[in-house]
Design a protein around this motif. Structure first.
Motif, PDB file in Angstrom:
ATOM      1  N   ASP B  12     -24.913 -15.146 -22.620  1.00  0.00           N
ATOM      2  CA  ASP B  12     -24.103 -14.076 -23.207  1.00  0.00           C
ATOM      3  C   ASP B  12     -24.734 -13.677 -24.545  1.00  0.00           C
ATOM      4  O   ASP B  12     -24.695 -14.439 -25.505  1.00  0.00           O
ATOM      5  CB  ASP B  12     -22.676 -14.592 -23.424  1.00  0.00           C
ATOM      6  N   ILE B  33     -23.280 -15.765 -18.393  1.00  0.00           N
ATOM      7  CA  ILE B  33     -22.498 -14.728 -17.716  1.00  0.00           C
ATOM      8  C   ILE B  33     -23.353 -14.086 -16.633  1.00  0.00           C
ATOM      9  O   ILE B  33     -24.558 -14.290 -16.590  1.00  0.00           O
ATOM     10  CB  ILE B  33     -22.012 -13.634 -18.718  1.00  0.00           C
ATOM     11  N   GLU B  73     -18.525 -16.178  -9.305  1.00  0.00           N
ATOM     12  CA  GLU B  73     -17.839 -15.082  -9.985  1.00  0.00           C
ATOM     13  C   GLU B  73     -17.959 -13.794  -9.155  1.00  0.00           C
ATOM     14  O   GLU B  73     -16.985 -13.044  -9.024  1.00  0.00           O
ATOM     15  CB  GLU B  73     -18.468 -14.899 -11.365  1.00  0.00           C
ATOM     16  N   PRO B 190     -16.513  -3.169 -14.323  1.00  0.00           N
ATOM     17  CA  PRO B 190     -16.266  -3.833 -13.046  1.00  0.00           C
ATOM     18  C   PRO B 190     -14.826  -4.336 -12.978  1.00  0.00           C
ATOM     19  O   PRO B 190     -14.233  -4.654 -14.016  1.00  0.00           O
ATOM     20  CB  PRO B 190     -17.235  -5.020 -13.073  1.00  0.00           C
ATOM     21  N   ARG B 191     -14.288  -4.386 -11.794  1.00  0.00           N
ATOM     22  CA  ARG B 191     -12.900  -4.809 -11.607  1.00  0.00           C
ATOM     23  C   ARG B 191     -12.697  -6.286 -11.972  1.00  0.00           C
ATOM     24  O   ARG B 191     -13.674  -7.046 -12.042  1.00  0.00           O
ATOM     25  CB  ARG B 191     -12.484  -4.570 -10.159  1.00  0.00           C
ATOM     26  N   PHE B 192     -11.445  -6.632 -12.173  1.00  0.00           N
ATOM     27  CA  PHE B 192     -11.107  -8.040 -12.408  1.00  0.00           C
ATOM     28  C   PHE B 192     -10.984  -8.752 -11.074  1.00  0.00           C
ATOM     29  O   PHE B 192     -10.490  -8.179 -10.106  1.00  0.00           O
ATOM     30  CB  PHE B 192      -9.748  -8.141 -13.113  1.00  0.00           C
ATOM     31  N   PRO B 193     -11.395 -10.011 -11.011  1.00  0.00           N
ATOM     32  CA  PRO B 193     -11.147 -10.750  -9.782  1.00  0.00           C
ATOM     33  C   PRO B 193      -9.650 -10.999  -9.605  1.00  0.00           C
ATOM     34  O   PRO B 193      -8.932 -11.155 -10.595  1.00  0.00           O
ATOM     35  CB  PRO B 193     -11.888 -12.069  -9.996  1.00  0.00           C
ATOM     36  N   THR B 194      -9.196 -11.033  -8.370  1.00  0.00           N
ATOM     37  CA  THR B 194      -7.797 -11.373  -8.134  1.00  0.00           C
ATOM     38  C   THR B 194      -7.715 -12.891  -7.963  1.00  0.00           C
ATOM     39  O   THR B 194      -8.702 -13.534  -7.633  1.00  0.00           O
ATOM     40  CB  THR B 194      -7.275 -10.711  -6.844  1.00  0.00           C
ATOM     41  N   ILE B 195      -6.521 -13.421  -8.155  1.00  0.00           N
ATOM     42  CA  ILE B 195      -6.359 -14.880  -8.075  1.00  0.00           C
ATOM     43  C   ILE B 195      -6.701 -15.393  -6.675  1.00  0.00           C
ATOM     44  O   ILE B 195      -7.318 -16.445  -6.516  1.00  0.00           O
ATOM     45  CB  ILE B 195      -4.950 -15.337  -8.528  1.00  0.00           C
ATOM     46  N   LYS B 198     -10.311 -15.526  -6.323  1.00  0.00           N
ATOM     47  CA  LYS B 198     -10.801 -16.560  -7.238  1.00  0.00           C
ATOM     48  C   LYS B 198     -10.690 -17.954  -6.590  1.00  0.00           C
ATOM     49  O   LYS B 198     -11.624 -18.737  -6.643  1.00  0.00           O
ATOM     50  CB  LYS B 198      -9.933 -16.499  -8.507  1.00  0.00           C
ATOM     51  N   ILE B 199      -9.545 -18.209  -6.011  1.00  0.00           N
ATOM     52  CA  ILE B 199      -9.326 -19.517  -5.378  1.00  0.00           C
ATOM     53  C   ILE B 199     -10.271 -19.678  -4.190  1.00  0.00           C
ATOM     54  O   ILE B 199     -10.913 -20.709  -4.025  1.00  0.00           O
ATOM     55  CB  ILE B 199      -7.848 -19.681  -4.945  1.00  0.00           C
ATOM     56  N   ARG B 202     -13.749 -20.378  -5.378  1.00  0.00           N
ATOM     57  CA  ARG B 202     -13.917 -21.739  -5.892  1.00  0.00           C
ATOM     58  C   ARG B 202     -14.205 -22.710  -4.738  1.00  0.00           C
ATOM     59  O   ARG B 202     -14.933 -23.668  -4.883  1.00  0.00           O
ATOM     60  CB  ARG B 202     -12.637 -22.146  -6.634  1.00  0.00           C
TER      61      ARG B 202
END
Lengths: 473, 268
Positions: B12, B33, B73, B190-195, B198-199, B202
C-alpha cells in the motif's frame, strides 16, 4: 450582567508586555475569532486577540484581565457548533492554536502530554507511530484537543471506548485570576477529594484555561473491519441497534444515516462510494459498523455472526470493508456529512440530543412528524450505538429571523420529547451560547444554581467566557 | 463470456517508507493490497457480468504464497475462480519474463478450465513498479489485439466497445475478441465485497500453478536468469506537490482567481 470594563490603550500596553508582538487589536483581529461554525447564535468581534504560547503567558494575560474586569474567551480551532467560543461580550480572545506541541509520551503508562492546541488528527497520527491509539474520534479531526476536552467531545468510537472525559488524566489550568494549578494525576484511579479535573472537562472554557493535558492512550488495535448494512427504511435500520449489545459484539462504531444526507456528502466529496440499490430495491437508510481487535482471525467470527444477525433483521445485504482503501472510502463519506450540509445551505442550526438506544426509533419518528410543520429542511444522522442524534435544520431561501423563530419552536418541541424519553439535550457538542435557555429548562433551577455556584468559585468576577453554559447575560 | 483478470499484490503506497541508507522500500509491516488498477480491471469485468450473469471471471496472479490474500479479496469482490502462479524458479522475473510466464499460465488455465478466454483484463500498471509493460507484453505473447488505458468496457454484438482515456478526451474503440485490455482509474470505485462472497472466498481453495505444472515454460526465459533487464540503481523520484484546482461559481470568477494565483506566484 457583570459590569465589564473597556480595553484601554493602557491595558493593551500591559498585554503587549505579557505577549510581546502577538497582541492584535481592532480591525486587525482575525474575523474568524468572532464566531465558531454556528454563526446563527451570534457573532461579535473581540477588542483584542492574542495567540498565546505558554502557560506563563496565559497566566500573565489573565492577571491583567482579572484586575481590569475584562471578559476573556478562550478558543482553539473554532470548530464548535454551539457558539461556545464566540466572544459575545467582546474583550480579549486567547487562541491556543500556537500551543501545538506534543510534549512527551510515557508509553509504559500509556499516557501522552500535549499542549491544548494540538489537533485531534495530529495526535491520532502521532500516537499510531508509537503503536498507540487515542480513542476519542469526533467527526471534526481539525479540532484542538483543548476544545475536545472543554466540550467532552464524543465521536464515533464512543460506543466502545467512551468520550474524551475517559481519556483525560491530568491538566494544567490557568484560573481567571491568573493562578496556575494542576488537576488530576497520571495514575489510573483516584479517590482524592472532589474531581476538579472532571469539573473542567465539558466546562466549555467557563472555569479556567487549559494549558497542558495529559491524556490516556490504548494499544492500537491491529485489525479493523467495517460493515455497511443497507436497509429499505430507517425504522428497520434503527431497530437492529440494541441487538448489537445484547449479543456482546462490542462494535467500535455504530452509525446510522438516511440516503439523503449520504447523497449530499458524496456530492461534496465528488465520489459515490455507497450503493443506492440492492437487487432492484431502493435503499432508504444505512448502518455503518466497525469492529476492531488484535487480528483478523479474532474478528472473522464476530463479523460473520453480526452479518447473519443483520441479514435476519432485514438488511438488504452486508458489504465488507477490510482493506485500507475501502476503510478510508467508507468513512470519508461519513466524516463529511457536516461539510456536505454546510456547502448546500445558507441558514443552519442543529441539535445534538441523546436518547436511550431503544428510543431512537420513536424519537426519529417524532422528529419526522414535527418537521412537517416548518419551512426548513431537516437532515439527521447519528451515533446509533450511543443514541446520540445530530439533527440539522437547513434553509437556503428563508428569511433569517423567520428561520430562527421557526427553528426555536421546532427545537422546543423536540427537546421536550428528549426530556420525556429521559434523554439529554447535548451528547457531545456542548451548551455554549446557543443552548443556554434549553439547558435551563432541562436542568431546572436547582441544578442551574449549583452550576452557577461552581462557576463563581472558579471565576468570582465572571470574566471567563461570559454568557455560556449556565451563565445567562 | 469468459474473462481472465490479471492481478498483482503490491504494498500500500500510502504507507510506504523508504530506508534512507539503502534508498529501497521497507516492506516490513507495510500492508499489502490488490494493485488498484487491477481492481478497476476486476470491476470492469464485474460490470459486464452484471449485465450478462453467465459471464465467468477468473483471476490470475503471479507472486509468493501470500499473494493468495489478494486473490481471496478478488474472489470476495467478483471473481468466480482464482489461480496463483508461484515458484521460486519464477522469482526475480522482469516484465518480459513475467509476461511470458503469464502467457503460458493462461494457456494452462484454459486447458484446465476447458474453455478459452474471450478477454484478458489487466491494470495499466502496478503502483510499485509503475512500468506499464506487463499488459502490452502479455498481449504480444498471446498474439491478441490490445487496448490500453480503458475506463469502461461494454460487451456488444460486434465485440467489445472500450471507452479509453485519451489526451484530449475519451475515445471509443471497438475490438474483436480474444483481446487484452488494460485499465486506468475510472470515475467510480470497485464495489465492496458482500459478506456472503467474503465467507465463500475465505473457504475457497486457490489453485496453484508451479513450474512442475507449467511444463511449456522455457526456464531460459523465466526468473532472474531469464530476465534481460538489469537494475543498475533504484531511487525514489522526487515527490510532486498536488496541483491546485480552480473551481469558482462562474467561468469569470475562475479566470480571476487563476489570474490572482498566477500573479501571486509571479508567473505573469
Amino acid at each position: 450582567m457583570p459590569n465589564y470594563l473597556k480595553v484601554t490603550p493602557e491595558i493593551i500596553a500591559e498585554l503587549e508586555k505579557a505577549a510581546p508582538g502577538r497582541v492584535v487589536t481592532g480591525a486587525d483581529v482575525n474575523p474568524d475569532y468572532s464566531k465558531d461554525e454556528m454563526p446563527i447564535y451570534g457573532v461579535r468581534m473581540p477588542d483584542v486577540s492574542i495567540d498565546a504560547q505558554s502557560t506563563e503567558e496565559v497566566s500573565a494575560i489573565m492577571k491583567i484581565c482579572y484586575e481590569h474586569d475584562i471578559p476573556v474567551t478562550t478558543r482553539g480551532a473554532g470548530t464548535g457548533l454551539v457558539g461556545g467560543c464566540t466572544p459575545i461580550c467582546g474583550g480579549v480572545v486567547i487562541c491556543t492554536m500556537r500551543m501545538n506541541r506534543i510534549l512527551s509520551y510515557d508509553l509504559e503508562n500509556f499516557a501522552v502530554t500535549v499542549q491544548p492546541g494540538v489537533l485531534l488528527q495530529q495526535l491520532a497520527e502521532d500516537a499510531l507511530k508509537h503503536g498507540c491509539m487515542y480513542p476519542p474520534d469526533p467527526g471534526e479531526k481539525m479540532a484542538t484537543l483543548g476544545g475536545n476536552v472543554a466540550t467532552n467531545a464524543g465521536g464515533m468510537r464512543a460506543v466502545k471506548y467512551g468520550c474524551t472525559r475517559d481519556y483525560v488524566r491530568a491538566m494544567t489550568v490557568v484560573l481567571p485570576n491568573g493562578e496556575i494549578t494542576r488537576f488530576g494525576g497520571t495514575v489510573s484511579k483516584t479517590s482524592s477529594g472532589y474531581s476538579l479535573v472532571n469539573l473542567m472537562i465539558g466546562s466549555e472554557g467557563t472555569l479556567g484555561i487549559i494549558t497542558e493535558l495529559t491524556l490516556k492512550l490504548i494499544p492500537a488495535p491491529q485489525a479493523t473491519v467495517s460493515l455497511m448494512a443497507p436497509f429499505e427504511d430507517l425504522a428497520a435500520c434503527i431497530s437492529v441497534v440494541p441487538k448489537f449489545f445484547m449479543k456482546h459484539y462490542q462494535p467500535q462504531a455504530l452509525e446510522f444515516f438516511e440516503k439523503e444526507i449520504l447523497v449530499s456528502s458524496e456530492q461534496y466529496l465528488g465520489k459515490q462510494v455507497f450503493p443506492r440499490k440492492i437487487e432492484g430495491t431502493d435503499i432508504g437508510a444505512y448502518l455503518l459498523i466497525t469492529f476492531d481487535g488484535n487480528s483478523m482471525e479474532e474478528l472473522d467470527p464476530i463479523v460473520e455472526s453480526a452479518s447473519e444477525m443483520l441479514l435476519e433483521e432485514g438488511a438488504l445485504d452486508v458489504l465488507v470493508a477490510d482493506t485500507p482503501p475501502k476503510l478510508k472510502d467508507i468513512w470519508a463519506a461519513r466524516s463529511s456529512f457536516l461539510e456536505g450540509i454546510e456547502e448546500q445551505t445558507k441558514l443552519l442550526d442543529e441539535c445534538d440530543v441523546v436518547v436511550p438506544v431503544n428510543k431512537i426509533a420513536p424519537y426519529v419518528e417524532f422528529v419526522d412528524e414535527a418537521k412537517k410543520n416548518y419551512d426548513f429542511e431537516v437532515k439527521y444522522f447519528g451515533h446509533a450505538g450511543d443514541g446520540n442524534l445530530h439533527i440539522y435544520e437547513c434553509s437556503t431561501d428563508m428569511d433569517r429571523e423567520e428561520f430562527k423563530k421557526q427553528v426555536r419552536e421546532f427545537l422546543d418541541s423536540i427537546y421536550r420529547k428528549t426530556m420525556e424519553f429521559g434523554g439529554q439535550i447535548s451528547g457531545e457538542h456542548g451548551i455554549g451560547l446557543g443552548k443556554v435557555h434549553y439547558l435551563e429548562e432541562a436542568a431546572g433551577s436547582v441544578n442551574m444554581g449549583l452550576m452557577l455556584g461552581i462557576k463563581k468559585v472558579f471565576d468570582p468576577k465572571l470574566i471567563l467566557n461570559p454568557g455560556k453554559v449556565c451563565m445567562k447575560l | 463470456m469468459n474473462i481472465l483478470v490479471c492481478v498483482k499484490q503490491v504494498p500500500d503506497t500510502n504507507e510506504i517508507k523508504i530506508d534512507p541508507d539503502t534508498n529501497t522500500l521497507i516492506r516490513d509491516g507495510v500492508p499489502s493490497i490488490v494493485n488498484p488498477f487491477d481492481g478497476y480491471a476486476l470491476e470492469a469485468a464485474a460490470r459486464i457480468k452484471d449485465n450478462a450473469p453467465d459471464t465467468k471471471i477468473v483471476v490470475l496472479s503471479m507472486g509468493p504464497q501470500q499473494a493468495e490474500t489478494a486473490l481471496c479479496e478478488c474472489l470476495a469482490i467478483a471473481a468466480d475462480k482464482a489461480y496463483l502462479v508461484t515458484d521460486r524458479a519464477f522469482g526475480g522475473s522482469d516484465t518480459l519474463a513475467t509476461s511470458y510466464i503469464l502467457s503460458k499460465a493462461i494457456e494452462k488455465v484454459e486447458e484446465l478450465e476447458n474453455e478459452k478466454f474471450d478477454a484478458v483484463f489487466c491494470g495499466k500498471q502496478a503502483i510499485d513498479g509503475d512500468t506499464a509493460q506487463v499488459g502490452p507484453e502479455l498481449a504480444e505473447h498471446l498474439g491478441y489485439p490490445q487496448v490500453t488505458c480503458a475506463l469502461e468496457v461494454k460487451s456488444e454484438a460486434d465485440g467489445l466497445h472500450v471507452y479509453r482515456e485519451a489526451e484530449d478526451g475519451k475515445e471509443v474503440i471497438g475490438v474483436k475478441t480474444p483481446c487484452l485490455i488494460t485499465f486506468t482509474k475510472p470515475s467510480f470505485d470497485p464495489r465492496f465485497p458482500t459478506i456472503k462472497r467474503k465467507i465463500a472466498a475465505r473457504k475457497a481453495k486457490i489453485a496453484q500453478l508451479t513450474a512442475a505444472e507449467l511444463t511449456s515454460i522455457d526456464p531460459a526465459h523465466a526468473g532472474l536468469k531469464g530476465s534481460p533487464t538489469k537494475v543498475k540503481r533504484t531511487y525514489v523520484p522526487p515527490r510532486k506537490e498536488a496541483g491546485v484546482v480552480v473551481k469558482e461559481e462562474t467561468v469569470e470568477a475562475s479566470a480571476h482567481k487563476l489570474f490572482d494565483l498566477l500573479s501571486k506566484a509571479h508567473v505573469i
